[in-house]
Design a protein around this motif. Structure first.
Motif, PDB file in Angstrom:
ATOM      1  N   CYS A  76       0.838  -1.198   0.000  1.00 37.62           N
ATOM      2  CA  CYS A  76       0.000   0.000   0.000  1.00 37.62           C
ATOM      3  C   CYS A  76       0.878   1.256   0.000  1.00 37.62           C
ATOM      4  O   CYS A  76       1.693   1.448   0.892  1.00 37.62           O
ATOM      5  N   PRO A  77       0.722   2.128  -1.008  1.00 36.85           N
ATOM      6  CA  PRO A  77       1.625   3.273  -1.116  1.00 36.85           C
ATOM      7  C   PRO A  77       1.266   4.423  -0.185  1.00 36.85           C
ATOM      8  O   PRO A  77       2.062   5.349  -0.021  1.00 36.85           O
ATOM      9  N   THR A  78       0.095   4.382   0.409  1.00 38.49           N
ATOM     10  CA  THR A  78      -0.344   5.539   1.194  1.00 38.49           C
ATOM     11  C   THR A  78      -0.449   5.234   2.688  1.00 38.49           C
ATOM     12  O   THR A  78      -0.863   6.096   3.454  1.00 38.49           O
ATOM     13  N   ALA A  80      -2.659   3.446   3.863  1.00 36.95           N
ATOM     14  CA  ALA A  80      -4.083   3.329   4.175  1.00 36.95           C
ATOM     15  C   ALA A  80      -4.355   1.976   4.826  1.00 36.95           C
ATOM     16  O   ALA A  80      -5.126   1.876   5.777  1.00 36.95           O
ATOM     17  N   THR A  81      -3.718   0.932   4.294  1.00 41.55           N
ATOM     18  CA  THR A  81      -3.858  -0.385   4.893  1.00 41.55           C
ATOM     19  C   THR A  81      -2.863  -0.514   6.028  1.00 41.55           C
ATOM     20  O   THR A  81      -1.675  -0.245   5.844  1.00 41.55           O
ATOM     21  N   VAL A  91      -8.431  -0.891   6.630  1.00 43.07           N
ATOM     22  CA  VAL A  91      -8.167   0.116   5.605  1.00 43.07           C
ATOM     23  C   VAL A  91      -8.657   1.463   6.126  1.00 43.07           C
ATOM     24  O   VAL A  91      -9.822   1.594   6.507  1.00 43.07           O
ATOM     25  N   CYS A  96      -6.969   5.997   1.798  1.00 46.41           N
ATOM     26  CA  CYS A  96      -7.016   5.156   0.595  1.00 46.41           C
ATOM     27  C   CYS A  96      -7.355   5.990  -0.625  1.00 46.41           C
ATOM     28  O   CYS A  96      -8.250   6.827  -0.598  1.00 46.41           O
ATOM     29  N   ILE A  97      -6.603   5.752  -1.731  1.00 46.93           N
ATOM     30  CA  ILE A  97      -6.863   6.492  -2.965  1.00 46.93           C
ATOM     31  C   ILE A  97      -7.512   5.597  -4.017  1.00 46.93           C
ATOM     32  O   ILE A  97      -7.769   6.024  -5.132  1.00 46.93           O
ATOM     33  N   GLY A  98      -7.724   4.331  -3.660  1.00 49.78           N
ATOM     34  CA  GLY A  98      -8.376   3.428  -4.610  1.00 49.78           C
ATOM     35  C   GLY A  98      -7.491   2.991  -5.748  1.00 49.78           C
ATOM     36  O   GLY A  98      -7.956   2.817  -6.873  1.00 49.78           O
ATOM     37  N   CYS A  99      -6.193   2.783  -5.476  1.00 50.29           N
ATOM     38  CA  CYS A  99      -5.291   2.357  -6.556  1.00 50.29           C
ATOM     39  C   CYS A  99      -5.396   0.866  -6.816  1.00 50.29           C
ATOM     40  O   CYS A  99      -4.938   0.375  -7.830  1.00 50.29           O
ATOM     41  N   TYR A 101      -3.845  -1.578  -5.664  1.00 50.91           N
ATOM     42  CA  TYR A 101      -2.606  -2.365  -5.651  1.00 50.91           C
ATOM     43  C   TYR A 101      -2.720  -3.502  -4.633  1.00 50.91           C
ATOM     44  O   TYR A 101      -2.250  -4.609  -4.873  1.00 50.91           O
ATOM     45  N   VAL A 120     -10.935   0.764  -1.462  1.00 48.54           N
ATOM     46  CA  VAL A 120     -10.937  -0.680  -1.336  1.00 48.54           C
ATOM     47  C   VAL A 120     -11.394  -1.054   0.072  1.00 48.54           C
ATOM     48  O   VAL A 120     -11.117  -0.345   1.033  1.00 48.54           O
TER      49      VAL A 120
HETATM   50  S1  SF4 Z   1      -6.357   0.795  -2.819  1.00 47.93           S
HETATM   51 FE1  SF4 Z   1      -6.174   1.958  -0.902  1.00 47.93          FE
HETATM   52  S2  SF4 Z   1      -5.623   0.431   0.637  1.00 47.93           S
HETATM   53 FE2  SF4 Z   1      -5.277  -0.502  -1.350  1.00 47.93          FE
HETATM   54  S3  SF4 Z   1      -3.104  -0.146  -1.820  1.00 47.93           S
HETATM   55 FE3  SF4 Z   1      -4.254   1.553  -2.758  1.00 47.93          FE
HETATM   56  S4  SF4 Z   1      -4.290   3.147  -1.209  1.00 47.93           S
HETATM   57 FE4  SF4 Z   1      -3.694   1.263  -0.134  1.00 47.93          FE
END
Ligand code: SF4
Ligand code: SF4
Lengths: 185, 309
Positions: A76-78, A80-81, A91, A96-99, A101, A120
């Motif tokens: 997770c790049p942010t 968020a997780t 999460v 979370c940016i909804g990427c 990944y 997510v």
């Molecule tokens: S979708 Fe959200 S929780 Fe999942 S890797 Fe991206 S930023 Fe992190």
């Protein structure tokens, strides 16, 4: 606080008790307001196994394994997780940016994309319920008692007793993520 | 484990492709500058001009693909060393800045709104600093997918190599295309030594790509069950034809043959290269399409793969 006193929440699932009624799925959707197209838990059908005429089917319920070393958190790049002290992986919807990944990284496909919120989401081990001293929704709804929830660091918990008495397995152990759902066949 | 949904679609493919193409044009430009900035003047200038454009478009596309595009700044509130996407986001941001500055130094005088002091030195510095960053961008696009053990089709270190060399090759091909269409050719220049520079570089790159694909296929056959099963997507599975005909034949072998033919006078006697714009356009367009299809097959195919007990 020593690590001994630290909680580690986990599930024990007894495959032989599951009858594929999917009440856990319905219960979870209602409890957690899961969007209609998605589900946070599942019942996988295994089989038919055996040789005719001794054929059988088994059913394998599951949900996010709240891994010890969660690949979803790693990628997770942010941030968020994240993983809590008690092992619950959550999460943070604000970060979370909804990427998606994390969805690529989860070996169990335990995550889904919530189109409406653009983030997510996944099983939270019903953190709001266990913090209020209740069981998770899926454990509460399961009528055969196939699911047991508890703290595996507490030797007197139901999960610890089940694990002590039975041979158990985790799914995809080769992924090395240290899943916290233990299956008894 | 059982259900495979395609979550990363066309937009991600475009983004991976465009980021790679930018890295490729940038690296080619800097290499040419180190080889001989006067002799390869057009390559140096064109490569620098173009390099910020595809990647910027790609990043815009990627933002659109996010669930919450307006929260993209969350990427830049942290550095997550274990997340290829986090490292990649930082690399991309730095790369866009550096390549834009470098492009600016090549603007014709009348376009320049601000006059940069020490322009030559700034240009040199952007090349020096930008080179590893650009290579990093090329590698990162592969590691982004390759570092995901849950998708066995992606999970090989060779993927990063393949994406890097393919990125460089699509960059060279972009320059070859421009060189062949040649909007602003100075009379003789692009005909001879610059054409040869691009051709020889590209021949090396494509050859390396082929020798990366071969071990990927062989290795997968000799690997753990999950990996052996996952390679099915290009060996009989849904992306077999796109991969073998699109990527390998049309995207690598045919352009390699054309480029070797164009170079052939040069091998035999010290003559110039064949200069035929039709061949040049054909091979470069094929390489560009092939590079796109490679990312398409890999991105989609990987999502069909999963771990097996
Ligand atoms: S979708 Fe959200 S929780 Fe999942 S890797 Fe991206 S930023 Fe992190
Ligand atoms: S099961 Fe998947 S989503 Fe849950 S903690 Fe493990 S890797 Fe993350």
């Amino acid at each position: 606080m020593s690590t001994k006193n630290k909680k580690r929440y986990a599930f024990v699932i007894e495959i032989s008790k599951c009858i594929d009624c999917k009440a856990c799925m319905v219960g979870c959707m209602a409890e957690n307001n899961v969007p209609v197209a998605h589900s946070r838990n599942w019942v996988h059908q295994k089989g038919p196994n055996g040789v005719y005429p001794d054929l059988g089917m088994s059913f394998e319920p599951g949900n996010c394994m709240h891994c010890d070393n969660p690949p979803c958190e790693r990628v997770c790049p942010t941030r968020a997780t994240y993983k809590r002290e008690d092992g619950i992986v959550l999460v943070d919807k604000d970060r979370c940016i909804g990427c998606k990944y994390c969805m690529m990284a989860c070996p169990y496909n335990a995550r889904y994309f919530d189109e409406e919120k653009g983030v997510v989401d996944k099983c939270t081990f019903c953190v709001h319920r266990i913090e209020a001293g209740l069981d998770t929704s899926c454990v509460h709804t399961c009528m055969t008692g196939a699911r047991t929830f508890g703290d595996i660091n507490d030797p007197n918990s139901d999960v610890s007793k089940l694990l002590a008495m039975n041979e158990h397995h985790v799914k995809l152990s080769s992924a090395g993520s240290g899943p916290a759902i233990f299956y008894i066949y | 484990m059982e259900n495979h949904v395609i979550e990363w679609g066309q937009l991600v493919v475009f983004y991976l492709f465009l980021a790679g193409m930018s890295a490729g044009t940038f690296v080619t430009s800097v290499f040419a500058a180190y080889a001989d900035p006067e002799r390869y003047k057009n390559i140096v200038r064109m490569g620098s001009f173009i390099s910020p454009i595809p990647v910027s478009v790609g990043c815009a596309i990627l933002l659109l693909d996010l669930g919450r595009p307006f929260h993209f700044y969350n990427l830049y509130r942290t550095v997550q060393w274990t997340s290829p996407m986090s490292i990649g986001s930082w690399l991309l941001a730095i790369f866009i800045v550096i390549s834009s500055i470098r492009a600016y130094t090549f603007f014709p005088e009348q376009w320049k709104i601000v006059k940069l002091p020490f322009e030559a030195r700034i240009r040199g510095a952007t090349g020096l600093v930008g080179l590893p960053i650009a290579l990093g961008v090329g590698i990162y696009t592969g590691i982004l997918l390759g570092a995901i053990p849950a998708r066995p089709f992606w999970n090989t270190p060779l993927l990063a190599e393949l994406f890097l060399f393919s990125a460089l090759s699509t960059g060279v091909a972009t320059l070859l295309l421009i060189c062949s269409l040649n909007p602003m050719r100075s009379p003789e220049s692009t005909k001879s030594h610059e054409h040869k520079f691009l051709l020889s570089f590209d021949i090396v790159l494509i050859t390396i790509e082929i020798f990366i694909i071969i071990p990927i296929i062989l290795h997968s056959q000799l690997s753990a069950l999950s990996i052996r099963e996952s390679i099915f997507v290009i060996l009989g599975g849904p992306y077999t034809v796109v991969f073998w005909v699109g990527t390998v034949l049309c995207g690598l072998l045919v352009p390699l043959a054309i480029e070797l033919f164009e170079m052939s006078p040069n091998f035999m006697k010290k003559a110039q290269t064949h200069w035929n714009p039709v061949l040049g356009v054909t091979s470069s367009v094929l390489i560009i399409i092939g590079g796109f299809l490679l990312r398409y097959v890999v991105t989609y195919g990987g999502q069909l793969s999963g771990m097996i007990e």
